[in-house]
Design a protein around this motif. Structure first.
Motif, PDB file in Angstrom:
ATOM      1  N   ASN A   1     -11.605  17.118  24.754  1.00 39.22           N
ATOM      2  CA  ASN A   1     -12.350  15.981  24.227  1.00 39.22           C
ATOM      3  C   ASN A   1     -11.446  14.791  23.910  1.00 39.22           C
ATOM      4  O   ASN A   1     -11.861  13.841  23.240  1.00 39.22           O
ATOM      5  N   GLY A   2     -10.191  14.861  24.378  1.00 40.53           N
ATOM      6  CA  GLY A   2      -9.263  13.758  24.170  1.00 40.53           C
ATOM      7  C   GLY A   2      -8.700  13.665  22.767  1.00 40.53           C
ATOM      8  O   GLY A   2      -8.143  12.634  22.383  1.00 40.53           O
ATOM      9  N   ILE A   3      -8.827  14.739  21.984  1.00 39.23           N
ATOM     10  CA  ILE A   3      -8.333  14.751  20.602  1.00 39.23           C
ATOM     11  C   ILE A   3      -6.924  15.348  20.582  1.00 39.23           C
ATOM     12  O   ILE A   3      -6.720  16.489  21.013  1.00 39.23           O
ATOM     13  N   VAL A   4      -5.961  14.583  20.077  1.00 41.46           N
ATOM     14  CA  VAL A   4      -4.565  15.026  20.018  1.00 41.46           C
ATOM     15  C   VAL A   4      -4.111  14.982  18.565  1.00 41.46           C
ATOM     16  O   VAL A   4      -4.038  13.914  17.961  1.00 41.46           O
ATOM     17  N   LYS A   5      -3.807  16.162  18.009  1.00 44.87           N
ATOM     18  CA  LYS A   5      -3.422  16.251  16.601  1.00 44.87           C
ATOM     19  C   LYS A   5      -1.953  16.651  16.481  1.00 44.87           C
ATOM     20  O   LYS A   5      -1.518  17.612  17.135  1.00 44.87           O
ATOM     21  N   PRO A   6      -1.175  15.942  15.662  1.00 45.30           N
ATOM     22  CA  PRO A   6       0.235  16.311  15.453  1.00 45.30           C
ATOM     23  C   PRO A   6       0.406  17.756  14.980  1.00 45.30           C
ATOM     24  O   PRO A   6       1.360  18.428  15.381  1.00 45.30           O
ATOM     25  N   ALA A   7      -0.502  18.243  14.152  1.00 39.69           N
ATOM     26  CA  ALA A   7      -0.394  19.617  13.656  1.00 39.69           C
ATOM     27  C   ALA A   7      -0.539  20.613  14.797  1.00 39.69           C
ATOM     28  O   ALA A   7       0.169  21.640  14.839  1.00 39.69           O
ATOM     29  N   THR A   8      -1.418  20.334  15.725  1.00 42.44           N
ATOM     30  CA  THR A   8      -1.589  21.204  16.890  1.00 42.44           C
ATOM     31  C   THR A   8      -0.332  21.195  17.747  1.00 42.44           C
ATOM     32  O   THR A   8       0.099  22.242  18.254  1.00 42.44           O
ATOM     33  N   ARG A   9       0.269  20.020  17.909  1.00 41.25           N
ATOM     34  CA  ARG A   9       1.519  19.923  18.669  1.00 41.25           C
ATOM     35  C   ARG A   9       2.595  20.820  18.056  1.00 41.25           C
ATOM     36  O   ARG A   9       3.281  21.563  18.768  1.00 41.25           O
ATOM     37  N   GLN A  10       2.742  20.775  16.753  1.00 39.92           N
ATOM     38  CA  GLN A  10       3.756  21.589  16.078  1.00 39.92           C
ATOM     39  C   GLN A  10       3.477  23.070  16.246  1.00 39.92           C
ATOM     40  O   GLN A  10       4.396  23.873  16.428  1.00 39.92           O
ATOM     41  N   ASP A  11       2.211  23.469  16.200  1.00 36.68           N
ATOM     42  CA  ASP A  11       1.860  24.876  16.395  1.00 36.68           C
ATOM     43  C   ASP A  11       2.196  25.334  17.814  1.00 36.68           C
ATOM     44  O   ASP A  11       2.709  26.441  18.027  1.00 36.68           O
ATOM     45  N   PHE A  12       1.932  24.496  18.793  1.00 40.32           N
ATOM     46  CA  PHE A  12       2.239  24.842  20.184  1.00 40.32           C
ATOM     47  C   PHE A  12       3.755  24.923  20.387  1.00 40.32           C
ATOM     48  O   PHE A  12       4.250  25.813  21.094  1.00 40.32           O
ATOM     49  N   LEU A  13       4.482  24.008  19.777  1.00 44.15           N
ATOM     50  CA  LEU A  13       5.941  24.030  19.902  1.00 44.15           C
ATOM     51  C   LEU A  13       6.523  25.289  19.282  1.00 44.15           C
ATOM     52  O   LEU A  13       7.500  25.853  19.793  1.00 44.15           O
ATOM     53  N   ALA A  14       5.921  25.749  18.192  1.00 43.53           N
ATOM     54  CA  ALA A  14       6.384  26.987  17.548  1.00 43.53           C
ATOM     55  C   ALA A  14       6.183  28.182  18.475  1.00 43.53           C
ATOM     56  O   ALA A  14       7.028  29.090  18.547  1.00 43.53           O
ATOM     57  N   ILE A  15       5.081  28.190  19.208  1.00 46.14           N
ATOM     58  CA  ILE A  15       4.817  29.273  20.156  1.00 46.14           C
ATOM     59  C   ILE A  15       5.842  29.243  21.286  1.00 46.14           C
ATOM     60  O   ILE A  15       6.373  30.290  21.704  1.00 46.14           O
ATOM     61  N   ILE A  16       6.154  28.050  21.771  1.00 50.86           N
ATOM     62  CA  ILE A  16       7.161  27.919  22.835  1.00 50.86           C
ATOM     63  C   ILE A  16       8.526  28.403  22.352  1.00 50.86           C
ATOM     64  O   ILE A  16       9.235  29.134  23.066  1.00 50.86           O
ATOM     65  N   LYS A  17       8.910  28.018  21.145  1.00 51.34           N
ATOM     66  CA  LYS A  17      10.202  28.443  20.596  1.00 51.34           C
ATOM     67  C   LYS A  17      10.270  29.957  20.458  1.00 51.34           C
ATOM     68  O   LYS A  17      11.324  30.571  20.691  1.00 51.34           O
TER      69      LYS A  17
END
Length: 235
Positions: free
Chosen positions: A171-187
């Motif tokens: 839906n085109g919604i980009v949240k900084p908190a979601t970005r941090q959660d995804f980065l944690a999964i990648i790490k």
């Protein structure tokens, strides 16, 4: 330089999702113009926008025949409208790629991404995407056949990623908190599995994750696919 009559016309099965469709349209035009060295020319393309949520509903029921028939009809409509080849602007629908009736060539995002990973010499990739992409074998198989291992997050993380993709990114919604959660999964994947790259296995994920966010190569299948599409137009 080829005349317009010699250029191939691309048909796009869009709506998979809408944000990706708009991105494909803009990017194909931009790269076409760069190739031509002319900002006052446009490629001939057509978009057949389908209902992503209907496709998801069938996938939830594992009704792959319905998905294949739906996308086959979309491809046939594009071919009838004059498309020389067809693409799908989403990775998830590639789950039925081999079952889609192809009235004209269908250019695979998965194949293009695998070839790109081979060129980079990558051997072990983390895969983020919808649950359909992460849980099924259609994406991993092409890489495995090329000698590249594909690792996915754990089941709880997969559910979280899928939820965020469907309720936010689609839906085109980009949240900084979601970005941090995804980065944690990648790490975590990098630490526990020693991955040497990450596949953004949903065409909306580049809205959230940028190359500057991660100290690993990020493979953007949509960008790779778009470059292959533009090359095909001029082939």
């Amino acid at each position: 330089m080829k005349d317009r009559e010699q250029m191939q016309k691309v048909g796009i099965i869009g709506g998979l999702g809408p944000e990706a469709t708009m991105m494909y349209y803009r990017a194909i035009i931009s790269q076409f113009q760069q190739h031509q060295g002319n900002q006052t020319t446009l490629p001939e393309l057509m978009i057949n926008s389908v209902n992503m949520y209907q496709m998801f509903a069938w996938l939830e029921k594992e009704d792959y025949t319905a998905v294949a028939n739906y996308l086959s009809q979309a491809a046939q409509q594009l071919a009838a409208a004059g498309a020389d080849f067809v693409v799908m602007c989403g990775i998830t629908p590639h789950i039925v790629f081999e079952q889609i009736q192809q009235p004209v060539p269908l250019l695979s995002m998965v194949t293009a991404s695998c070839q790109h990973a081979q060129k980079l010499g990558l051997k072990k990739l983390g895969l983020l995407g919808t649950e359909f992409t992460m849980q099924h074998d259609f994406f991993k198989r092409a890489f495995r056949d090329a000698g590249i291992e594909v690792i996915t997050p754990n089941s709880q993380q997969q559910q979280f990623i899928h939820h965020k993709i469907v309720t936010e990114l689609e839906n085109g919604i980009v949240k900084p908190a979601t970005r941090q959660d995804f980065l944690a999964i990648i790490k975590q994947l990098q630490f526990e599995q020693q991955i040497d790259g990450v596949v953004l296995g949903c065409t909306e994920l580049p809205l959230l994750l940028k190359t500057t966010d991660v100290a690993l190569p990020l493979l953007d299948p949509a960008a790779i696919h778009i470059a292959a599409i533009v090359a095909q137009i001029f082939s």
